[in-house]
Write a protein that holds these residues in place. Sequence first.
Motif, PDB file in Angstrom:
ATOM      1  N   UNK A 182      17.299   9.130   5.091  1.00  0.00           N
ATOM      2  CA  UNK A 182      16.806   9.970   6.181  1.00  0.00           C
ATOM      3  C   UNK A 182      16.528   9.143   7.426  1.00  0.00           C
ATOM      4  N   UNK A 183      16.003   7.935   7.239  1.00  0.00           N
ATOM      5  CA  UNK A 183      15.737   7.073   8.393  1.00  0.00           C
ATOM      6  C   UNK A 183      17.030   6.711   9.106  1.00  0.00           C
ATOM      7  N   UNK A 184      18.099   6.481   8.336  1.00  0.00           N
ATOM      8  CA  UNK A 184      19.407   6.212   8.951  1.00  0.00           C
ATOM      9  C   UNK A 184      19.898   7.444   9.712  1.00  0.00           C
ATOM     10  N   UNK A 185      19.750   8.619   9.098  1.00  0.00           N
ATOM     11  CA  UNK A 185      20.248   9.849   9.722  1.00  0.00           C
ATOM     12  C   UNK A 185      19.518  10.156  11.026  1.00  0.00           C
ATOM     13  N   UNK A 186      18.283   9.679  11.154  1.00  0.00           N
ATOM     14  CA  UNK A 186      17.498   9.954  12.355  1.00  0.00           C
ATOM     15  C   UNK A 186      17.810   8.993  13.499  1.00  0.00           C
ATOM     16  N   UNK A 187      18.588   7.943  13.236  1.00  0.00           N
ATOM     17  CA  UNK A 187      19.013   7.024  14.287  1.00  0.00           C
ATOM     18  C   UNK A 187      20.456   7.372  14.661  1.00  0.00           C
ATOM     19  N   UNK A 188      20.704   7.806  15.877  1.00  0.00           N
ATOM     20  CA  UNK A 188      22.055   8.260  16.240  1.00  0.00           C
ATOM     21  C   UNK A 188      23.154   7.254  15.904  1.00  0.00           C
ATOM     22  N   UNK A 231      22.888   0.751   4.558  1.00  0.00           N
ATOM     23  CA  UNK A 231      23.985   1.659   4.920  1.00  0.00           C
ATOM     24  C   UNK A 231      25.319   0.927   5.066  1.00  0.00           C
ATOM     25  N   UNK A 232      25.295  -0.241   5.686  1.00  0.00           N
ATOM     26  CA  UNK A 232      26.547  -0.984   5.855  1.00  0.00           C
ATOM     27  C   UNK A 232      27.106  -1.402   4.495  1.00  0.00           C
ATOM     28  N   UNK A 233      26.250  -1.850   3.580  1.00  0.00           N
ATOM     29  CA  UNK A 233      26.725  -2.286   2.265  1.00  0.00           C
ATOM     30  C   UNK A 233      27.366  -1.135   1.502  1.00  0.00           C
ATOM     31  N   UNK A 234      26.738   0.047   1.551  1.00  0.00           N
ATOM     32  CA  UNK A 234      27.298   1.206   0.852  1.00  0.00           C
ATOM     33  C   UNK A 234      28.624   1.624   1.492  1.00  0.00           C
ATOM     34  N   UNK A 252       7.460   1.901  13.401  1.00  0.00           N
ATOM     35  CA  UNK A 252       8.818   2.279  13.792  1.00  0.00           C
ATOM     36  C   UNK A 252       9.783   1.989  12.646  1.00  0.00           C
ATOM     37  N   UNK A 253      10.854   2.787  12.516  1.00  0.00           N
ATOM     38  CA  UNK A 253      11.845   2.532  11.464  1.00  0.00           C
ATOM     39  C   UNK A 253      12.616   1.252  11.751  1.00  0.00           C
ATOM     40  N   UNK A 254      13.241   0.681  10.730  1.00  0.00           N
ATOM     41  CA  UNK A 254      14.057  -0.513  10.958  1.00  0.00           C
ATOM     42  C   UNK A 254      15.287  -0.166  11.784  1.00  0.00           C
ATOM     43  N   UNK A 255      15.823  -1.165  12.448  1.00  0.00           N
ATOM     44  CA  UNK A 255      17.084  -0.973  13.168  1.00  0.00           C
ATOM     45  C   UNK A 255      18.215  -1.341  12.213  1.00  0.00           C
ATOM     46  N   UNK A 256      18.979  -0.346  11.808  1.00  0.00           N
ATOM     47  CA  UNK A 256      20.017  -0.557  10.803  1.00  0.00           C
ATOM     48  C   UNK A 256      21.220  -1.307  11.380  1.00  0.00           C
TER      49      UNK A 256
END
Length: 529
Positions: A281-287, A349-352, A521-525
């Motif tokens: 969800x945190x990834x989905x919330x970062x454009x 996310x990048x690894x997956x 703040x969420x991490x920067x993916x």
Amino acid sequence: MTSIRPPRRRSNARRLPAALAGVTAGLLVAGLAASPAEAESGTTTPGAVARTAGHSRFVPGPCPRTADPVPPLAGANCGTLTVPENRSRPRGRKITLSVAIVPAATRRHASDPIVWLAGGPGDDAVSEAQLAVDGGLNRDRDVIFMSQRGTYSADPVLTCPNIDEFNARAVGLVFDAPSTGRLHVQATRACRDRLVRRTADLGAYNTTESAADYADLRVALGIRLWNVFGISYGTDLALTYMRTHPQGVRSVGIDGVLPPSLAGGAVTWKAAREGFDGLFAACAQQPACNQRYPHLSRTFQGLVSKLEAHPVTTHVTVPGQPGPVKVVIDGGTLVTWLTSATHLAPGVPRSIDELAHGNPQRIAEQWAGGKLSPQAVGRVAHGLAYGVFCGEWTPYETQAEVIRAGRRVFPTFPRSVLANAPQLAFLHDDCRAWNVPAQPRAVRSVVRSDIPTLVMSAGFDAQTAPSNGPYVARTLSRSTTVKIPYVAHVAFAESPCAQTITRSFFDTPTAPDKSCLAGLQPPRFEIAP
């Protein structure tokens, strides 16, 4: 077997063992203050003199050996607590637990210390002193560390290097294969056969006995009131301690909550789903992340089914190994990898995505690197871990219940994946080999208490479910529930905000300062080219 504990990280804020927890209400809260109490003048420094508590005895002495250097021990008061191995036979065999008391950083400090309960089961508390100091836990209180029975600095020490070595070799095996399971159980049985020559009673290494050890420690150190802080499995132990020995407990903090009433394979499936969903969800919330890695949860779940049917084999370079290491990734490997990889959230996310596009290298390197690290061998007390798992968990949860729990949260996963709950692969088979008696059903009781309690969870925790916090708090009438977003299992280990809240709680257990939550703040993916 992988114990329930945070994996080792190299940052200064996290120094944990190898990779991938009556009296009247008036008495319970006696001594609760709105601000830190000053040290009482004329009192004896805890750990300075020998004392007896029932059939247990504390004796001052040198600080214990640890697998790695622990600088805070240089200024600690140390010694040993000798306790009955089995309290149903108090005059029988004795065992020895190491104790280290790290002094408060300030000269005028509160008189009520904090006792630290390590995770695992099977981690060594004394080795975690640096983690506590890095988080400022000893800012104005002494912090007490005692090795739980069987752990690295105890005697006997019930570590099993052969199991750790098998787990290292198993990176080249299909994780969920029946043949892997048979080898897994062989390693467990070999460990048991070796340990029965060191101890009279493997069934005595459990949470109930450990809670009694801490109750004896408080009395033997001459401490009227203390505070308790448990992480991961240490929260199971802390809750059990609250239920069985509430005397002299001013307040309790638990982080990465594992309730005794839920502990087992089913709750690890729930934890995995909640931790994964939090990260996705945190990834989905970062454009940028959502655009580059859309539908991440669907991609991940599809990979689990695909790899379970057709495992991928690759070779990676691992530091310290003489040549390339063979790694097999099936669905079970991927699930278990991610339960710990949430600690490395920016790169997940990048690894997956790379795995979905035919490149398993990043995941294979992380998986093999953790298992093949020298720090993963000979440090976890499997003898205590299996005592807990097999005496307290598997007797009250069937394999079918574990599978049903997995299917509720991951309905598309193959049965072979669901049969091996994250962190607890082949556990029922292992426990049949371990062969210790079931503990009384009371060990599964819901804990009810009015001791002020900080109940802290982490948003990316895939090892103990974030929802376990509110579940436990329902029956803790003076509890404060906190969820630290964007961090993984054991928030205190990596979140300055969690550390601030924890310190504030022990200062004012009825009103900790949670204001730092507003600025998180969420991490920067990572975004691949």
